[in-house]
Design a protein around this motif. Structure first.
Motif, PDB file in Angstrom:
ATOM      1  N   PHE A 222      -2.641  -2.706   2.978  1.00 20.01           N
ATOM      2  CA  PHE A 222      -3.249  -1.377   2.921  1.00 20.01           C
ATOM      3  C   PHE A 222      -4.766  -1.504   2.912  1.00 20.01           C
ATOM      4  N   MET A 223      -5.413  -0.574   3.593  1.00 16.81           N
ATOM      5  CA  MET A 223      -6.861  -0.435   3.492  1.00 16.81           C
ATOM      6  C   MET A 223      -7.133   0.749   2.580  1.00 16.81           C
ATOM      7  N   LEU A 224      -7.944   0.519   1.559  1.00 19.10           N
ATOM      8  CA  LEU A 224      -8.275   1.552   0.589  1.00 19.10           C
ATOM      9  C   LEU A 224      -9.771   1.818   0.580  1.00 19.10           C
ATOM     10  N   SER A 225     -10.113   3.009   0.110  1.00 14.66           N
ATOM     11  CA  SER A 225     -11.506   3.339  -0.152  1.00 14.66           C
ATOM     12  C   SER A 225     -11.521   4.269  -1.362  1.00 14.66           C
ATOM     13  N   THR A 226     -12.700   4.633  -1.805  1.00 22.67           N
ATOM     14  CA  THR A 226     -12.782   5.646  -2.856  1.00 22.67           C
ATOM     15  C   THR A 226     -12.716   7.013  -2.192  1.00 22.67           C
ATOM     16  N   ARG A 227     -12.271   7.988  -2.928  1.00 17.75           N
ATOM     17  CA  ARG A 227     -12.153   9.332  -2.346  1.00 17.75           C
ATOM     18  C   ARG A 227     -13.513   9.857  -1.883  1.00 17.75           C
TER      19      ARG A 227
END
Length: 321
Positions: A222-227
């Motif tokens: 998964f690639m995640l970021s902050t909202r």
């Protein structure tokens, strides 16, 4: 004589003009380079981002769009998400379990992209001479794993299949380097981990595969970021997802080149890398409803086991929520 002086003067003026244009062009190039917007991505060894980093096309494509990509390597998903929360990175490539525990701990993360399932590379390894032939034989054994990673969900699901719980075994929380040494020296009876550690143990330590993750876990990338970052950088996310997927398509079509590249950079034999590469599919694309349901299952299992204190809805960690 006057005509000659006049010609020399013209040549001198032309030379000055050329130098001025050349210097101006250099300044323009230098300025445009320094004006690139930095995008920082956290990754782990041999993951899709690492492959894209090594191949080099992602950097070139992003630069053409006005972005400078900076890569930072981490040992596991927990460390990646700590860095993401602190603002040290803009994107994090992790496995399936760290986002669940992080969301439960209040980190404002969002899923921005996902890869194909790769359960064949996740394995429960045991020593050849321990007489452990089925999952039920793990009862009373010491099992190395990494807390908060896909290995933790895997061992819970595997024990459940055998009619056991974590109370029936001794789970030993270790990082990958420590677990490898402990397993090799027989200080633990089993080791739950993922590639390239599983492939390495199979080849170099003649580890026996008790089971792999098929039917038990998905173990996606998964690639995640902050909202806050994802909301204001949708274009960057789209570029990254597209370009990393381009690299994944290259990895699928050019396995020999991929094996040679990873073997050199990871300092592992081609036999190990080949085993890892040939038992997975490389992709990077949109997060689907099915994937969110898979993640929700992990969240529910962890909550019911008391591993997270908060019951969460994974769909709340989508950008458009």
């Amino acid at each position: 004589m006057k005509k000659h002086k006049w010609q020399v003067s013209l040549l001198f003026i032309a030379l000055l003009a050329w130098l001025g244009i050349a210097f101006y062009g250099y300044r323009q190039t230098d300025t445009s380079s320094s004006a690139l917007t930095t995008v920082t991505i956290g990754y782990q060894k041999a993951d899709p981002v690492d492959i894209a980093r090594q191949r080099g096309q992602l950097v070139k494509k992003m630069q053409a769009k006005g972005y400078k990509v900076v890569f930072k390597e981490f040992s596991d998903g927990t460390a990646l998400l700590t860095a993401l929360q602190a603002g040290d990175i803009d994107y994090a490539r992790v496995g399936d379990t760290p986002p669940v525990t992080a969301q439960a701990n209040g980190i404002k993360l969002v899923y921005v992209a996902a890869g194909a399932a790769k359960p064949n590379g996740s394995e429960i390894l045991v020593g050849q001479d321990l007489g452990i032939k089925r999952l039920a034989d793990l009862k009373g054994k010491q099992i190395a794993y990494a807390k908060g990673t896909s290995a933790q969900f895997f061992i819970i699901q595997a024990l459940k299949k055998a009619g056991l719980t974590t109370s029936d075994v001794t789970l030993v929380n270790m990082d990958q380097a420590a677990a490898s040494v402990a397993f090799a020296k027989g200080k633990v009876d089993a080791w739950v981990t993922w590639d390239p550690y599983t492939a390495t143990a199979e080849v170099e330590q003649q580890a026996k595969v008790l089971v792999n993750g098929t039917g038990l876990v998905k173990d996606r990338d998964f690639m995640l970021s902050t909202r806050s970052y994802a909301k204001t950088h949708t274009t960057v996310t789209n570029y990254l997802t597209t370009y990393i997927n381009d690299d994944m398509q290259w990895a699928t079509k050019h396995q020999n080149k991929l094996i040679a590249m990873l073997s050199e950079t990871l300092h592992l034999s081609k036999t190990i890398i080949k085993k890892q590469v040939q038992r997975r599919t490389y992709t990077m694309g949109k997060v689907t409803t099915t994937m969110i349901k898979e993640q929700q299952k992990i969240a529910d299992v962890f909550y019911n086991a008391g591993l997270i204190d908060k019951k969460i809805k994974v769909k709340d960690a989508l950008v458009d929520q």
